[in-house]
Design a protein around this motif. Structure first.
Motif, PDB file in Angstrom:
ATOM      1  N   ASP A   1       0.815  -1.211   0.000  1.00  0.00           N
ATOM      2  CA  ASP A   1       0.000   0.000   0.000  1.00  0.00           C
ATOM      3  C   ASP A   1       0.851   1.264   0.000  1.00  0.00           C
ATOM      4  N   ARG A   2       2.117   1.163  -0.467  1.00  0.00           N
ATOM      5  CA  ARG A   2       3.025   2.302  -0.397  1.00  0.00           C
ATOM      6  C   ARG A   2       3.626   2.705  -1.738  1.00  0.00           C
ATOM      7  N   PRO A   3       2.836   2.728  -2.826  1.00  0.00           N
ATOM      8  CA  PRO A   3       3.405   3.254  -4.072  1.00  0.00           C
ATOM      9  C   PRO A   3       3.502   4.772  -4.006  1.00  0.00           C
ATOM     10  N   SER A   4       4.078   5.364  -5.007  1.00  0.00           N
ATOM     11  CA  SER A   4       4.135   6.822  -5.098  1.00  0.00           C
ATOM     12  C   SER A   4       2.723   7.388  -5.108  1.00  0.00           C
ATOM     13  N   GLY A   5       2.525   8.454  -4.341  1.00  0.00           N
ATOM     14  CA  GLY A   5       1.207   9.079  -4.282  1.00  0.00           C
ATOM     15  C   GLY A   5       0.346   8.598  -3.146  1.00  0.00           C
ATOM     16  N   SER A   6       0.888   7.686  -2.298  1.00  0.00           N
ATOM     17  CA  SER A   6       0.109   7.155  -1.179  1.00  0.00           C
ATOM     18  C   SER A   6       0.360   7.979   0.073  1.00  0.00           C
ATOM     19  N   ALA A   7      -0.563   7.872   1.018  1.00  0.00           N
ATOM     20  CA  ALA A   7      -0.437   8.539   2.313  1.00  0.00           C
ATOM     21  C   ALA A   7      -0.700   7.518   3.410  1.00  0.00           C
ATOM     22  N   PHE A   8      -0.705   7.978   4.647  1.00  0.00           N
ATOM     23  CA  PHE A   8      -0.698   7.108   5.839  1.00  0.00           C
ATOM     24  C   PHE A   8      -1.723   5.976   5.772  1.00  0.00           C
ATOM     25  N   TYR A   9      -3.001   6.308   5.551  1.00  0.00           N
ATOM     26  CA  TYR A   9      -4.065   5.313   5.687  1.00  0.00           C
ATOM     27  C   TYR A   9      -4.385   4.566   4.402  1.00  0.00           C
ATOM     28  N   ASP A  10      -3.777   4.938   3.299  1.00  0.00           N
ATOM     29  CA  ASP A  10      -4.158   4.364   2.011  1.00  0.00           C
ATOM     30  C   ASP A  10      -3.942   2.852   1.985  1.00  0.00           C
ATOM     31  N   ASN A  11      -4.854   2.160   1.314  1.00  0.00           N
ATOM     32  CA  ASN A  11      -4.752   0.701   1.219  1.00  0.00           C
ATOM     33  C   ASN A  11      -5.177   0.204  -0.164  1.00  0.00           C
ATOM     34  N   PRO A  12      -4.487   0.619  -1.207  1.00  0.00           N
ATOM     35  CA  PRO A  12      -4.916   0.263  -2.564  1.00  0.00           C
ATOM     36  C   PRO A  12      -4.960  -1.227  -2.831  1.00  0.00           C
ATOM     37  N   SER A  13      -4.133  -2.016  -2.148  1.00  0.00           N
ATOM     38  CA  SER A  13      -4.137  -3.454  -2.431  1.00  0.00           C
ATOM     39  C   SER A  13      -5.512  -4.060  -2.175  1.00  0.00           C
TER      40      SER A  13
ATOM     41  N   TYR B   1      -8.657  -2.433  -2.235  1.00  0.00           N
ATOM     42  CA  TYR B   1      -9.712  -2.074  -3.180  1.00  0.00           C
ATOM     43  C   TYR B   1      -9.369  -2.473  -4.607  1.00  0.00           C
ATOM     44  N   LEU B   2      -8.081  -2.619  -4.935  1.00  0.00           N
ATOM     45  CA  LEU B   2      -7.739  -3.086  -6.280  1.00  0.00           C
ATOM     46  C   LEU B   2      -8.021  -4.574  -6.446  1.00  0.00           C
ATOM     47  N   LEU B   3      -7.972  -5.324  -5.356  1.00  0.00           N
ATOM     48  CA  LEU B   3      -8.343  -6.739  -5.442  1.00  0.00           C
ATOM     49  C   LEU B   3      -9.855  -6.894  -5.563  1.00  0.00           C
ATOM     50  N   TYR B   4     -10.598  -6.232  -4.689  1.00  0.00           N
ATOM     51  CA  TYR B   4     -12.030  -6.491  -4.574  1.00  0.00           C
ATOM     52  C   TYR B   4     -12.906  -5.685  -5.527  1.00  0.00           C
ATOM     53  N   GLN B   5     -12.429  -4.545  -6.029  1.00  0.00           N
ATOM     54  CA  GLN B   5     -13.338  -3.730  -6.832  1.00  0.00           C
ATOM     55  C   GLN B   5     -13.796  -4.485  -8.074  1.00  0.00           C
ATOM     56  N   ASP B   6     -15.005  -4.168  -8.521  1.00  0.00           N
ATOM     57  CA  ASP B   6     -15.585  -4.831  -9.674  1.00  0.00           C
ATOM     58  C   ASP B   6     -14.849  -4.418 -10.946  1.00  0.00           C
ATOM     59  N   ALA B   7     -14.483  -5.385 -11.763  1.00  0.00           N
ATOM     60  CA  ALA B   7     -13.687  -5.107 -12.965  1.00  0.00           C
ATOM     61  C   ALA B   7     -14.460  -4.296 -13.988  1.00  0.00           C
ATOM     62  N   LEU B   8     -15.789  -4.438 -14.007  1.00  0.00           N
ATOM     63  CA  LEU B   8     -16.590  -3.692 -14.971  1.00  0.00           C
ATOM     64  C   LEU B   8     -16.977  -2.308 -14.462  1.00  0.00           C
ATOM     65  N   ILE B   9     -17.277  -2.199 -13.173  1.00  0.00           N
ATOM     66  CA  ILE B   9     -17.736  -0.924 -12.620  1.00  0.00           C
ATOM     67  C   ILE B   9     -16.566  -0.042 -12.212  1.00  0.00           C
ATOM     68  N   GLY B  10     -15.510  -0.618 -11.639  1.00  0.00           N
ATOM     69  CA  GLY B  10     -14.259   0.096 -11.392  1.00  0.00           C
ATOM     70  C   GLY B  10     -14.389   1.329 -10.520  1.00  0.00           C
ATOM     71  N   LEU B  11     -14.925   1.177  -9.305  1.00  0.00           N
ATOM     72  CA  LEU B  11     -15.138   2.325  -8.431  1.00  0.00           C
ATOM     73  C   LEU B  11     -13.854   3.081  -8.097  1.00  0.00           C
ATOM     74  N   PHE B  12     -12.720   2.419  -8.170  1.00  0.00           N
ATOM     75  CA  PHE B  12     -11.458   3.050  -7.774  1.00  0.00           C
ATOM     76  C   PHE B  12     -10.519   3.285  -8.954  1.00  0.00           C
ATOM     77  N   ASP B  13     -10.967   2.971 -10.165  1.00  0.00           N
ATOM     78  CA  ASP B  13     -10.083   3.169 -11.317  1.00  0.00           C
ATOM     79  C   ASP B  13      -9.756   4.642 -11.528  1.00  0.00           C
ATOM     80  N   GLY B  14     -10.685   5.522 -11.166  1.00  0.00           N
ATOM     81  CA  GLY B  14     -10.415   6.941 -11.302  1.00  0.00           C
ATOM     82  C   GLY B  14      -9.399   7.457 -10.303  1.00  0.00           C
ATOM     83  N   GLN B  15      -9.062   6.626  -9.319  1.00  0.00           N
ATOM     84  CA  GLN B  15      -8.121   7.036  -8.283  1.00  0.00           C
ATOM     85  C   GLN B  15      -6.680   6.673  -8.632  1.00  0.00           C
ATOM     86  N   ILE B  16      -6.490   5.766  -9.598  1.00  0.00           N
ATOM     87  CA  ILE B  16      -5.153   5.212  -9.825  1.00  0.00           C
ATOM     88  C   ILE B  16      -4.574   5.577 -11.183  1.00  0.00           C
TER      89      ILE B  16
END
Length: 667
Positions: free
Chosen positions: A469-481, A483-498
């Motif tokens: 959860d520590r790529p460039s652009g991350s902060a203390f509480y971020d946990n992209p691993s 939401y990137l695992l669980y988010q829906d591949a078609l709806i992509g709620l977090f694709d706009g974040q990455i």
């Protein structure tokens, strides 16, 4: 190598033999007038093959062990002399668990230096009590054998308290639905663990809830009438106090200690649910004070010494009912205080400024003469531990604790949102916390040596777990691993974040680094290897799944039918294959750590993920073949989950709620 025990405090032999046996050495107590059955058992055991001391397996070190009044741990080793005088070691400490730290420090130094060099080591004891709180309420209820493992780890580190956080995972026979189907501990299991811990000089303390955080218990029809809100008890209700007396009695009876942690934190809506309808509005300060006095009186009748989390008392002095917004120069000497016989536990794992901790400790002492500090190991941030957060908060916190003269601290190992991060992923946090009990300043070199000695695994390898959860652009509480695992591949709620982050390359690189560390330590303990192996599988799964949503969206936007067909026929099945491998690894490690109850939630989450990927495959194939005219899911504009302001360096976000990740619709 044989360690010949010449003298030691009563009860030292058996646990010492057990710790030595785990490392492949023997304890011989035949020179003493009396030997325990445990010492005899381990004295006759075969070496496990893990010993790292070279030379004659029958070479011996004579051990003299003693308890002292001085606040220190000391090891003095004298190598074998040329005149035939045998090698000897003198261990001294001011507590039984500290003696086991001295023993393991002796072994560690011998393994590092060899037996031919004399040496002395002395450490100041900064904390009279230092321990760990293991969360056994967020689906993962640790097995009895795994808790025994943690007891031995604590003893090796010189930690001497252990809390089991059990909201409803202990037996209360008067209320059979309490903890039903949740893997709760029996009274006999808790007694066994308490007695086992006591052998190592570790005080096991029951840690329960007597106000809020009882949603799982209050869900049942049989508990009807005791709810203020869905997770807070109805303060003032007589049936509630009959229930609480049964809980406190049953939770504490198996333990040897008289101390009990009653929780009482984060009762956000206290008095605003059924209580309000029944009694009208009453200030939280009034409700809390009356309720705690009733519960404290139960403890007095039972001869117990209660402690509670402190936040509700700090919130009383906050204009916004917050915990951490009180001005640092505030004087709380005139604020509402808990009963004199109730200890306050100040929990804080969020601040990186030493002065903040110092001022909050000062305010806590204005509320109570009895204050314990609780820091955090950060295994609750998602799928992987937030080890940078653990370090950045533990270091200033423990410096402040020691400067303030606080003599007791505990490292909390919460498991929020379903215990998806295995408890063992936070082992470096526990070692860091423990070392602060024996040094004014802790060096990273000392942490590395201690950790690698106890686990056989690489410190650098385990620290990589914090990089998910520590790529460039991350902060203390971020946990992209997560939401990137669980988010829906078609709806992509977090694709706009990455946008702009090559997630596939990042996790592929992390997988390679983890594999390298794993392969470099073939002799690491089974538990450590299982943990590292799991994260190799997670990185492998994310290297394919994480970029999938963006790839589908981009190909659909361009109407690139060849790419859509490839994604459907190659990338989606590959992602499913790797996710199944991760799921199987998590199940295996779950069984190593925990009872099976609660794993069904993880299974449901992964099962849902795989079902949605199967649906994505079918829908994309149908579009490519012409059976579907359009895919509305891929036409929805990709908005960032957390809007990023222009010029802001923090581009990612935090979301540790599975329900919020998998869909924008109610789950």
């Amino acid at each position: 190598m044989i360690f010949r025990l010449k003298n030691a405090p009563e009860g030292f032999e058996g646990p010492a033999a057990e710790l030595l046996e785990e490392r492949g050495y023997r304890l011989d107590a035949s020179g003493r007038e009396e030997t325990s059955g445990n010492a005899q058992l381990f004295r006759n055991a075969k070496l496990s093959g893990n010993a790292k001391l070279s030379g004659n397996a029958e070479a011996a070190v004579e051990l003299c062990v003693s308890l002292t009044e001085e606040k220190k741990v000391s090891v003095a080793y004298t190598a074998e002399s040329g005149d035939g005088t045998p090698a000897a070691a003198v261990l001294a400490a001011c507590g039984r668990a500290f003696l086991f730290r001295a023993l393991m420090r002796l072994v560690r130094e011998l393994e590092k230096r060899g037996t031919g060099e004399s040496f002395q080591v002395e450490e100041k004891v900064w904390l009279d009590r230092n321990g760990v709180m293991l969360d056994c309420s967020r689906n993962s209820v640790l097995t009895v054998e795994r808790i025994r493992w943690y007891i031995r780890l604590e003893a090796s580190l010189g930690m001497n308290t252990l809390m089991l956080y059990t909201e409803d995972t202990y037996e209360v026979p008067e209320y059979p639905y309490f903890g039903a189907y949740r893997g709760r501990y029996s009274a006999s299991e808790l007694r066994e663990l308490s007695e086992y811990a006591d052998r190592f000089g570790i005080e096991m303390i029951p840690c329960i809830q007597a106000l809020a955080h009882l949603k799982n218990a209050l869900r049942w029809e049989a508990m009807r009438g005791m709810q203020d809100t869905d997770d807070i008890l109805m303060a003032g209700g007589e049936e509630v106090y009959r229930f609480l007396e049964a809980c406190i009695r049953r939770a504490t009876e198996p333990f040897l200690t008289k101390r009990v942690h009653l929780g009482m934190d984060e009762a956000w809506s206290l008095g605003l649910g059924n209580y309000l309808h029944k009694n009208g509005y009453h200030p939280k300060t009034e409700i809390m004070a009356d309720h705690l006095e009733r519960v404290a009186e139960i403890c007095r009748r039972l001869g117990l010494k209660p402690m509670i989390w402190s936040d509700m008392y700090l919130r009383m002095s906050s204009k916004d009912n917050d915990y951490y917004d009180i001005p640092l120069d505030s004087d709380l000497s005139g604020a509402v205080k808990p009963p004199e016989d109730v200890t306050l536990v100040y929990w804080d794992y969020y601040h990186t400024d030493e002065n903040f901790y110092r001022q909050y400790l000062r305010m806590h002492r204005q509320l109570s003469d009895q204050v314990i500090f609780a820091g955090g190991g950060w295994v609750w941030n998602g799928l992987s531990p937030n080890l940078k957060g653990a370090k950045d908060t533990t270091e200033p916190a423990m410096r402040a604790v020691k400067k303030a003269g606080i003599r007791e601290a505990v490292c909390t190992m919460w498991q929020d949102d379903g215990a998806e991060t295995p408890m063992g992923a936070g082992l470096t946090s526990i070692v860091r916390f423990a070392e602060h009990g024996f040094a004014e300043e802790v060096s990273e070199k000392a942490l590395k040596e201690e950790f690698e000695f106890l686990t056989g695994a690489s410190w650098e390898g385990f620290e990589l777990l914090g990089e998910f959860d520590r790529p460039s652009g991350s902060a203390f509480y971020d946990n992209p691993s997560k939401y990137l695992l669980y988010q829906d591949a078609l709806i992509g709620l977090f694709d706009g974040q990455i946008k702009g982050w090559n997630t596939g390359a990042y996790y592929e690189g992390l997988k390679g680094r983890l594999l390298k560390e794993l392969e470099a330590r073939p002799d690491a303990g089974d538990y450590a290897r299982s943990i590292l192996s799991l994260y190799v599988r997670l990185a492998d799964a994310l290297s394919v799944k994480a970029p999938l949503g963006e790839a589908l969206y981009s190909a659909y936007e361009k109407k690139d039918m060849a790419e859509l067909r490839r994604l459907a026929q190659e990338e989606i099945p590959l992602a499913m294959e790797k996710i199944r491998a991760y799921r199987d690894g998590r199940e295996a490690l779950w069984k190593e750590e925990s009872r099976i109850f609660g794993f069904e939630v993880f299974d449901i989450r992964i099962g849902g993920l795989l079902a949605r990927l199967e649906t994505a495959k079918k829908r994309v194939e149908a579009f490519v073949s012409g059976d579907e005219e359009r895919l509305p899911e891929l036409e929805e504009k990709r908005l960032p989950f957390r809007p990023v302001q222009e010029g802001e360096e923090h581009t990612l976000c935090a979301c540790n709620s599975w329900k919020m990740i998998v869909s924008a619709s109610p789950v």
